[in-house]
Design an enzyme around this catalytic site. Structure first.
Site, PDB file in Angstrom:
ATOM      1  N   LYS A  83       0.856  -1.190   0.000  1.00 22.82           N
ATOM      2  CA  LYS A  83       0.000   0.000   0.000  1.00 22.82           C
ATOM      3  C   LYS A  83       0.889   1.235   0.000  1.00 22.82           C
ATOM      4  O   LYS A  83       1.770   1.374   0.874  1.00 22.82           O
ATOM      5  CB  LYS A  83      -0.857  -0.017   1.258  1.00 22.82           C
TER       6      LYS A  83
HETATM    7  C1  E4P Z   1      -8.514   1.124   3.911  1.00 22.48           C
HETATM    8  O1  E4P Z   1      -7.671   0.736   3.172  1.00 22.48           O
HETATM    9  C2  E4P Z   1      -8.447   2.400   4.638  1.00 22.48           C
HETATM   10  O2  E4P Z   1      -7.242   2.502   5.294  1.00 22.48           O
HETATM   11  C3  E4P Z   1      -9.605   2.541   5.579  1.00 22.48           C
HETATM   12  O3  E4P Z   1     -10.790   2.089   4.944  1.00 22.48           O
HETATM   13  C4  E4P Z   1      -9.747   3.929   6.127  1.00 22.48           C
HETATM   14  O4  E4P Z   1     -10.941   4.027   6.854  1.00 22.48           O
HETATM   15  P1  E4P Z   1     -11.224   5.194   7.877  1.00 22.48           P
HETATM   16  O5  E4P Z   1     -11.443   6.467   7.132  1.00 22.48           O
HETATM   17  O6  E4P Z   1     -12.460   4.748   8.598  1.00 22.48           O
HETATM   18  O7  E4P Z   1     -10.026   5.287   8.774  1.00 22.48           O
END
Ligand code: E4P
Length: 217
Positions: A83
């Protein structure tokens, strides 16, 4: 549509994975921090439980260190998706990893223009953050619509991974727009199958069944 679980809590992942409905897992530095565990050990454990893509995020902001971190994360297991943030260096790293055949999830996407660049950089997944856009009064669902439209026109292979999900309705909305994946906090999987009319209907059926005195087994 594929369903990923957005958590670094291995016990929660195990408890949901037995359904056979979990296609992958996403983590981020905040989720790793919440788990209180070591990132390498945690990702290794998740990858041994789930065969689909498991996103592990680099924490460097410069290209060279992103590459070093990404290689270390990628070496953990074949199903690790690196990522990277949607920055100049993140896009460079995405291109380098994808050229090497490594899965990449480009995260922190908040515009269709960003998503276009990620696709051109060979991203396996683009992660538009719906909830965080809604939080500031913007329209997260509309962003999914714009990205799916653009990717369809040009035939990009990059999968749209709807992230920052805040409700079951968000999941339904992104599904209707053709998002390839939704990554959801564990509590939303439970919320997806729970329905009061299912509970009431089952209770009524069982009460009637008891009156028959029968047993199927
Ligand atoms: C997924 O890859 C993201 O990191 C995650 O969905 C972020 O979610 P949030 O905005 O609830 O922290």
């Amino acid at each position: 549509m594929e369903l990923f679980i957005d958590t670094a809590e291995i016990e929660e992942i195990k408890s949901l994975n037995i359904t056979g409905l979990i296609d992958g897992v996403t983590t981020n530095p905040s989720l790793i921090a919440q788990s209180g565990r070591n990132i390498i050990e945690t990702i290794a454990e998740i990858c041994s439980e789930v065969s689909g893509p498991v996103s592990a995020e680099v924490t460097a902001t410069d290209f060279d260190t992103m590459i070093k971190e990404g290689k270390k994360l990628s070496a953990i297991a074949k199903n690790v998706a690196i990522k990277v943030p949607l920055t100049f260096d993140g896009l460079r790293a995405c291109k380098a990893f994808s050229d090497d055949g490594i899965m990449v999830n480009v995260t922190l996407c908040f515009s269709a223009a960003q998503a276009l660049l990620a696709a051109k950089a060979g991203a396996t997944f683009i992660s538009p953050f719906i909830g965080r856009l809604d939080d500031i009064g913007a329209d997260g669902i509309n962003l999914i619509s714009e990205i799916t439209e653009i990717y369809e026109i040009y035939g990009f292979d990059t999968k749209v991974l709807a992230a920052s999900i805040r409700s079951v309705q968000d999941i339904v909305d992104v599904a209707k727009l053709g998002a390839d994946v939704a990554t959801i906090p564990p509590k939303f999987l439970k919320a997806m199958y729970n329905h009061p009319l299912t509970d009431k209907g089952l209770s009524d059926f069982l009460a009637d069944w008891k009156k028959t005195g029968q047993s199927i087994l």
